[in-house]
Design a protein around this motif. Structure first.
Motif, short mmCIF file in Angstrom:
data_model
loop_
_atom_site.label_atom_id
_atom_site.label_comp_id
_atom_site.label_asym_id
_atom_site.label_seq_id
_atom_site.Cartn_x
_atom_site.Cartn_y
_atom_site.Cartn_z
N ARG A 72 0.84 -1.19 0.00
CA ARG A 72 0.00 0.00 0.00
C ARG A 72 0.87 1.24 0.00
O ARG A 72 1.97 1.23 0.56
CB ARG A 72 -0.93 0.02 1.22
CG ARG A 72 -2.02 -1.04 1.15
CD ARG A 72 -3.03 -0.88 2.28
NE ARG A 72 -4.10 -1.85 2.16
CZ ARG A 72 -5.18 -1.71 1.42
NH1 ARG A 72 -5.34 -0.60 0.71
NH2 ARG A 72 -6.11 -2.63 1.37
N ASP A 73 0.37 2.32 -0.62
CA ASP A 73 1.10 3.57 -0.60
C ASP A 73 0.75 4.36 0.67
O ASP A 73 -0.01 3.88 1.53
CB ASP A 73 0.85 4.38 -1.87
CG ASP A 73 -0.59 4.85 -2.01
OD1 ASP A 73 -1.36 4.77 -1.02
OD2 ASP A 73 -0.96 5.32 -3.10
N ALA A 74 1.28 5.56 0.78
CA ALA A 74 1.09 6.35 1.99
C ALA A 74 -0.38 6.70 2.24
O ALA A 74 -0.80 6.91 3.38
CB ALA A 74 1.91 7.64 1.91
N ALA A 75 -1.19 6.73 1.17
CA ALA A 75 -2.61 7.04 1.30
C ALA A 75 -3.46 5.80 1.50
O ALA A 75 -4.68 5.89 1.58
CB ALA A 75 -3.09 7.81 0.07
N GLY A 76 -2.82 4.62 1.55
CA GLY A 76 -3.55 3.38 1.76
C GLY A 76 -4.02 2.70 0.49
O GLY A 76 -4.69 1.67 0.56
N ARG A 77 -3.69 3.25 -0.67
CA ARG A 77 -4.10 2.63 -1.93
C ARG A 77 -3.22 1.42 -2.23
O ARG A 77 -2.02 1.42 -1.92
CB ARG A 77 -4.01 3.64 -3.08
CG ARG A 77 -5.02 4.77 -2.98
CD ARG A 77 -4.96 5.67 -4.20
NE ARG A 77 -3.68 6.35 -4.29
CZ ARG A 77 -3.47 7.58 -3.84
NH1 ARG A 77 -4.44 8.26 -3.26
NH2 ARG A 77 -2.28 8.16 -3.97
N PRO A 78 -3.78 0.38 -2.85
CA PRO A 78 -2.99 -0.83 -3.14
C PRO A 78 -1.92 -0.57 -4.19
O PRO A 78 -2.12 0.20 -5.13
CB PRO A 78 -4.04 -1.82 -3.65
CG PRO A 78 -5.16 -0.98 -4.16
CD PRO A 78 -5.19 0.24 -3.29
N LEU A 79 -0.78 -1.23 -4.01
CA LEU A 79 0.34 -1.16 -4.95
C LEU A 79 0.70 -2.57 -5.41
O LEU A 79 0.71 -3.50 -4.61
CB LEU A 79 1.57 -0.53 -4.29
CG LEU A 79 1.51 0.94 -3.92
CD1 LEU A 79 2.78 1.35 -3.19
CD2 LEU A 79 1.33 1.80 -5.16
N VAL A 80 0.99 -2.70 -6.70
CA VAL A 80 1.41 -3.98 -7.27
C VAL A 80 2.60 -3.73 -8.18
O VAL A 80 2.54 -2.86 -9.06
CB VAL A 80 0.27 -4.64 -8.07
CG1 VAL A 80 0.77 -5.88 -8.81
CG2 VAL A 80 -0.88 -5.03 -7.13
N ASP A 81 3.69 -4.49 -7.96
CA ASP A 81 4.83 -4.43 -8.88
C ASP A 81 5.56 -5.75 -8.83
O ASP A 81 5.18 -6.67 -8.10
CB ASP A 81 5.77 -3.25 -8.56
CG ASP A 81 6.41 -3.36 -7.18
OD1 ASP A 81 6.82 -4.48 -6.79
OD2 ASP A 81 6.51 -2.33 -6.48
N ALA A 82 6.61 -5.86 -9.62
CA ALA A 82 7.40 -7.09 -9.67
C ALA A 82 8.83 -6.82 -9.23
O ALA A 82 9.77 -7.45 -9.71
CB ALA A 82 7.37 -7.68 -11.09
N GLY A 83 9.01 -5.86 -8.32
CA GLY A 83 10.33 -5.55 -7.81
C GLY A 83 11.13 -4.63 -8.69
O GLY A 83 12.33 -4.46 -8.48
N ASP A 84 10.47 -4.00 -9.67
CA ASP A 84 11.17 -3.05 -10.52
C ASP A 84 10.43 -1.72 -10.46
O ASP A 84 9.60 -1.49 -9.58
CB ASP A 84 11.27 -3.57 -11.96
CG ASP A 84 9.93 -4.05 -12.49
OD1 ASP A 84 8.90 -3.50 -12.05
OD2 ASP A 84 9.92 -4.98 -13.31
N ALA A 85 10.72 -0.82 -11.38
CA ALA A 85 10.15 0.52 -11.33
C ALA A 85 8.74 0.59 -11.90
O ALA A 85 8.10 1.64 -11.84
CB ALA A 85 11.06 1.50 -12.10
N VAL A 86 8.26 -0.51 -12.47
CA VAL A 86 6.95 -0.51 -13.11
C VAL A 86 5.88 -0.90 -12.10
O VAL A 86 5.87 -2.02 -11.60
CB VAL A 86 6.92 -1.49 -14.31
CG1 VAL A 86 5.53 -1.49 -14.95
CG2 VAL A 86 7.97 -1.09 -15.34
#
Length: 221
Positions: free
Chosen positions: A50-64
């Protein structure tokens, strides 16, 4: 059933699944599936947070980072994801509620008037179509229903035209209601694996996207 994104297409994927009593775990499972599908990586490589605002985050360990949105209601969790831009999703169960009174309190006058003009047996459905649209649009904008989001005008649900319709005053944002299967069968908007979510016919689901998209794929998990 294996699932993979088509290169060069900005398809919006919507995954529906049961929570089985553990809503966070079900959401993480669908977020990893979304990441694997759209980022072309094994689900074990997908990171969910989750980001600072609580929204979900999804990545594969890179910048995308993969734009995603999550909603849940009564034993069901929904994840929407796309590569090409912002996305928002909201889901509600059909249930009895004082649609006209709630619309007078929360909706813009023209929306309350539109709702009042619906046949009595369709007003709850119409109320939920507007409500989920407002929630989905707020999520796609990244601010939820803050700053008067419930009074943000929505395009009239069920009218003629495309599935995703322009939202007034938001630039390129569009919103619509993908048709869900009544009992886990094909929904007409994308592939639905056998043995899917039988409860889908009880749901009202709205999807919002920022800018044009090539289509919507609905996946019942």
């Amino acid at each position: 059933m294996s699932q993979s994104a088509v290169p060069g297409r900005d398809t919006v994927y919507v995954f529906l699944g049961r929570t089985d009593g553990d809503r966070p775990a079900a959401a993480r499972r669908l977020l990893r599936r979304a990441g694997g599908t759209l980022l072309g990586r094994a689900e074990a490589e997908i990171r969910v947070g989750r980001d600072a605002a609580g929204r979900p985050l999804v990545d594969a360990g890179d910048a995308v980072e993969l734009p995603v949105s999550v909603s849940h209601t009564g034993g069901v969790v929904v994840v929407a994801a796309r590569r090409g831009g912002g996305v928002g999703v909201d889901v509600e169960r059909r249930r009895e509620l004082p649609a006209l009174a709630l619309a007078r309190r929360w909706y813009a006058p023209q929306e309350a008037a539109w709702l009042r003009g619906r046949p009595p047996g369709h007003r709850v459905e119409a109320f939920l179509l507007l409500w989920t649209a407002k929630e989905a649009v707020g999520k796609a904008l990244g601010r939820g229903l803050r700053d008067g989001g419930l009074r943000r005008p929505m395009p009239v649900p069920g009218g003629p035209g495309e599935l995703l319709r322009p939202v007034p005053g938001t630039g390129g944002l569009r919103v619509g209601h993908p048709r869900l299967p009544a009992g886990g069968g094909p929904a007409g908007d994308g592939p639905v694996p056998a043995g899917g979510l039988v409860l889908a016919g009880d749901l009202v689901l709205a999807l919002a996207v920022d800018g044009p998209a090539d289509g919507v794929e609905l996946v019942i998990d």
